[in-house]
Design a protein around this motif. Structure first.
Motif, PDB file in Angstrom:
ATOM      1  N   GLU A 102       0.833  -1.212   0.000  1.00 28.11           N
ATOM      2  CA  GLU A 102       0.000   0.000   0.000  1.00 28.11           C
ATOM      3  C   GLU A 102       0.862   1.253   0.000  1.00 28.11           C
ATOM      4  O   GLU A 102       0.574   2.212  -0.707  1.00 28.11           O
ATOM      5  CB  GLU A 102      -0.837   0.033   1.282  1.00 28.11           C
ATOM      6  CG  GLU A 102      -2.094  -0.756   1.210  1.00 28.11           C
ATOM      7  CD  GLU A 102      -2.818  -0.641   2.530  1.00 28.11           C
ATOM      8  OE1 GLU A 102      -3.428   0.400   2.768  1.00 28.11           O
ATOM      9  OE2 GLU A 102      -2.738  -1.591   3.322  1.00 28.11           O
ATOM     10  N   LEU A 129      -2.185  -6.562  -4.020  1.00 26.99           N
ATOM     11  CA  LEU A 129      -1.901  -5.540  -3.003  1.00 26.99           C
ATOM     12  C   LEU A 129      -1.379  -6.266  -1.769  1.00 26.99           C
ATOM     13  O   LEU A 129      -2.117  -6.992  -1.101  1.00 26.99           O
ATOM     14  CB  LEU A 129      -3.176  -4.758  -2.694  1.00 26.99           C
ATOM     15  CG  LEU A 129      -2.999  -3.602  -1.747  1.00 26.99           C
ATOM     16  CD1 LEU A 129      -2.036  -2.569  -2.323  1.00 26.99           C
ATOM     17  CD2 LEU A 129      -4.342  -2.944  -1.470  1.00 26.99           C
ATOM     18  N   PHE A 140      -1.856  -5.948   3.009  1.00 25.57           N
ATOM     19  CA  PHE A 140      -3.053  -5.124   3.103  1.00 25.57           C
ATOM     20  C   PHE A 140      -3.468  -4.921   4.553  1.00 25.57           C
ATOM     21  O   PHE A 140      -3.499  -5.847   5.351  1.00 25.57           O
ATOM     22  CB  PHE A 140      -4.208  -5.754   2.310  1.00 25.57           C
ATOM     23  CG  PHE A 140      -5.437  -4.889   2.320  1.00 25.57           C
ATOM     24  CD1 PHE A 140      -5.466  -3.713   1.582  1.00 25.57           C
ATOM     25  CD2 PHE A 140      -6.526  -5.209   3.109  1.00 25.57           C
ATOM     26  CE1 PHE A 140      -6.579  -2.885   1.611  1.00 25.57           C
ATOM     27  CE2 PHE A 140      -7.641  -4.381   3.145  1.00 25.57           C
ATOM     28  CZ  PHE A 140      -7.667  -3.216   2.399  1.00 25.57           C
ATOM     29  N   SER A 155      -4.420   3.398   3.262  1.00 23.79           N
ATOM     30  CA  SER A 155      -5.296   3.645   2.123  1.00 23.79           C
ATOM     31  C   SER A 155      -6.743   3.341   2.510  1.00 23.79           C
ATOM     32  O   SER A 155      -7.016   2.389   3.235  1.00 23.79           O
ATOM     33  CB  SER A 155      -4.874   2.759   0.968  1.00 23.79           C
ATOM     34  OG  SER A 155      -4.351   1.571   1.473  1.00 23.79           O
ATOM     35  N   MET A 171      -8.807   2.436  -2.815  1.00 24.64           N
ATOM     36  CA  MET A 171      -8.198   1.258  -3.445  1.00 24.64           C
ATOM     37  C   MET A 171      -9.080   0.711  -4.570  1.00 24.64           C
ATOM     38  O   MET A 171      -8.629   0.135  -5.534  1.00 24.64           O
ATOM     39  CB  MET A 171      -8.016   0.156  -2.389  1.00 24.64           C
ATOM     40  CG  MET A 171      -6.860   0.423  -1.471  1.00 24.64           C
ATOM     41  SD  MET A 171      -5.365   0.485  -2.462  1.00 24.64           S
ATOM     42  CE  MET A 171      -4.344   1.528  -1.479  1.00 24.64           C
TER      43      MET A 171
END
Ligand code: C2E
Ligand code: CA
Ligand code: CA
Length: 666
Positions: A514, A540, A543, A548, A553
């Motif tokens: 991220e 990703l 996570f 974020s 996202m």
């Protein structure tokens, strides 16, 4: 020239006259006193006594008092009005003195019995004294005119009246005095002109200085927040290190947590408003304690001189954090932020501000890593780590990456089918100098120093070569760093390597964290699209550790989410972790992303994840990262187990763990 300037000029000229004049006055009165005394002694006995006693008796005290007064005040810096007043007083006094001495002179001349003595009076007294008067009074036009105008006609008329000299001699004397007067007038004019020039130069200098002060202020001030910038911060830090404050102050660095996400999600205008509000809050809450500087982006710095005690620093840190935690209300938008703080106490060392800042920055990095919304003070342990990292960096710089780096591969398994769906490539470094170095130690160093730009291509080529030996249905998961995905050049290089590789890009997952994405979201976004256009999938990584927002996202071209190990660690005991994993899984289902759960270490965790419908698993419960030579055995064992125990729980039965397969842990 307007009225104000004219007045200013006159005042300035008066002050300059006063200064020039005051300097000469004591000598002038001294000469006058000596001259009068000599003449009195010389004529004593040959003229009536009152002439050599009463006159000098009246004039000499006045001259003495004035002479002493000037002696004491010659260095005074007086205001323009006082200078003007003193000069008028002097003009008046010079008139009185000139008249007085003229009368005395006439008397002496009149009572002198013989011609030589008379000539003497004229030459010695009138000529010498009046010349001296004129020269001395050059700076004072009024006095100069009074003295010369009175002396010249008097001189001429006495000479002619008494038939003591010829017309020629009078003419010579008159010409002499007049030319002295003219010269003085020119001098006075020049003097005034010089003063005008000086005043205009001074005014100009003042304007230039005001302009350069303003420029300096602007150059040293951040336009958005109106806080001082990096430049004054480092200048103040440097001078604090060099001064006797050394050892008694603290450098602090503040970084807003999650600001980048706010900026990306709500736009730069909202970001700017937040920064302005942050600056207002700092000014309101902390102005009395510290001066805050904006070091760039969402990073702020300060020097704290009140205490170096740990408690005091943490209390200050908490105050700063509380100041930022207060929700930001921007019209209908309500946002919450946190901040992390790093402190470095200046002890005897270093004497270099940059190094002290690095220490505070390192403490900040730890604050961010250990949870955010907290303050950390730079310690001896941090210093040791920094030294170690310095060593890792130096060794890494000169390392033969091609020879010293090698990949290991950790399986990612679909537990529902009992099959490995991919291997994640993890870098290992066997340094001839440092031995086996953990990626947790060298990857961050490579990222910070930019060496990652050389490391990624080496690792990718090696990983592709190994992946080419796997069955077609097994994918390769490869870690890209922020620098790789935020730079178009780096991404193009990666794309070039993929094109030349012997597996199709559609078999590759690129793992991005991220933080890598939020560093420069726009650049990352377009580079991700480039890779995706080749068929590459994007995962990703880690996570949940970044800041974020999910909605944010959502817009990214993602295919998989890897739920960070931190959510799995306590999943058996912590209902919140379970809830988080369940909602991430639901979100992935909605959006169409594959959900991979990593860092699964034991059976309980695995069972729970199965209940939560999470079947794509990576972790020690399956296998530690495998050396290349162990992959074949691992896959063969998996195949055998699947065949023989098709009806039973695949993972339980597979016995996929290869004891001691890897190498360093995190
Ligand atoms: P990561 O991408 O999150 O990789 C997973 C890390 O977790 C690996 O550590 C792996 O060994 C470890 N791990 C896997 N399963 C478990 C588990 O059940 N329990 C625990 N405690 N740990 C587990 P590793 O290999 O030390 O790598 C550390 C980090 O270094 C990676 O984290 C990745 O961010 C980075 N990294 C490794 N290789 C590369 C690379 O080639 N390029 C880039 N850019 N980064 C890399
Ligand atoms: Ca990874
Ligand atoms: Ca990860």
């Amino acid at each position: 020239m307007d009225d104000v300037q004219g007045r200013e000029l006159r005042g300035h000229v008066a002050q300059a006259q006063y200064r020039a004049f005051a300097e000469k006055m004591p000598a002038f009165y001294f000469t006058l006193i000596v001259g009068v005394s000599i003449v009195s002694l010389y004529y004593h006995g040959s003229v009536p006594t009152w002439l050599t006693t009463v006159f000098p008796g009246l004039l000499l005290p006045v001259c003495t008092i004035r002479g002493i007064w000037w002696l004491r005040h010659r260095d005074d810096e007086v205001p323009a009005e006082v200078a003007t007043r003193q000069l008028s007083r002097t003009t008046a006094l010079s008139l009185i003195l000139a008249v007085g001495f003229c009368i005395w002179d006439i008397m002496l001349f009149k009572y002198s019995s013989h011609s030589a003595a008379r000539q003497h009076v004229l030459l010695v007294w009138s000529c010498a004294t009046s010349t001296y008067c004129i020269v001395s009074l050059l700076h004072l036009r009024g006095s100069m005119i009074v003295v010369s105008v009175l002396t010249a006609p008097f001189f001429a008329s006495i000479v002619l009246w008494n038939g003591e000299g010829s017309l020629g001699m009078v003419a010579v004397m008159a010409t002499f005095v007049i030319s002295m007067a003219l010269a003085s007038r020119d001098y006075y004019r020049e003097f005034t002109r010089m003063q005008e020039l000086t005043i205009s130069l001074t005014a100009q200098q003042r304007r230039v200085k005001a302009l350069s002060d303003e420029n300096l202020r602007i150059a040293n001030m951040d336009m958005l927040t109106e806080l001082p910038t990096r430049r004054p911060f480092f200048a103040d830090l440097q001078s604090a290190c060099a001064s006797d404050e050394a050892g008694r102050f603290v450098v602090g660095v503040i970084d807003l947590d999650g600001f980048k996400s706010v900026n990306d999600a709500h736009g730069h205008l909202v970001g700017d408003s937040i920064l302005r509000e942050v600056s207002n809050r700092f000014s309101r809450e902390l102005a009395r304690t510290v001066t805050i500087y904006r070091l760039g982006g969402d990073e702020f710095g300060f020097l704290y001189k009140e205490s170096t005690a740990e408690d005091a620093l943490h209390a200050l840190g908490q105050k700063i954090i509380d100041t930022i935690r207060e929700p930001f209300q921007l019209r209908e938008l309500r946002l919450c932020l946190d901040c992390s703080i790093g402190f470095a106490v200046h002890v005897a060392e270093p004497d270099n501000g940059d190094e002290l800042y690095e220490q505070a920055d390192y403490a900040l990095y730890h604050a961010k890593r250990t949870g955010r919304g907290m303050s950390v003070i730079f310690t001896h342990e941090h210093a040791r780590q920094l030294r170690e990292q310095g060593m890792v960096e130096n060794t890494l710089r000169s390392a033969d990456l091609e020879a010293e780096l090698y990949p290991v591969f950790q399986p990612i398994v679909d537990t529902a089918r009992g099959r490995t769906v991919a291997f994640e490539c993890l870098a290992r470094w066997k340094s001839p100098v440092l031995g086996e170095v953990s990626p947790a130690a060298f990857i961050p160093v490579a990222e910070r120093s930019g060496i990652i730009a050389r490391l990624t291509p080496v690792m990718l080529r090696k990983a592709l070569a190994v992946a080419a030996t796997w069955p077609e249905n097994i994918r390769l998961s490869f870690n890209l760093s922020a620098l790789d995905i935020c730079s178009a050049d780096r991404t193009l290089e990666v794309a070039g390597i993929l094109e030349k590789g012997s597996i199709h890009p559609s078999r590759i997952d690129m793992e991005l964290t991220e933080t890598a994405l939020t560093d420069n979201i726009d650049a990352a976004h377009s580079n991700m699209e480039l890779l995706r256009s080749m068929g590459v999938s994007i995962s990703l990584d880690d996570f949940g550790t970044g800041y974020s927002t999910l909605s944010h996202m959502h817009h990214l071209p993602l295919d998989k989410i890897k739920v960070d190990r931190s959510f799995v660690t306590q999943i058996e005991t912590n209902p919140t972790s379970q809830k988080i994993v369940r909602s991430i899984k639901a979100l992935c289902g909605d959006v169409g992303w594959t959900c991979v759960v990593e860092g699964v270490e034991n059976q309980e965790q695995l069972d729970l994840l199965q209940e939560l419908d999470c079947h794509v698993i990576q972790g020690y419960v399956i296998a530690r990262p495998l050396a290349v030579c162990d992959i074949g055995n691992f896959l063969a064992a998996e195949e055998r187990q699947c065949k023989s125990a098709r009806d039973e729980s695949p993972v339980m039965q597979a016995g996929l763990r290869l004891a001691g397969a890897d190498v360093p842990r995190r």
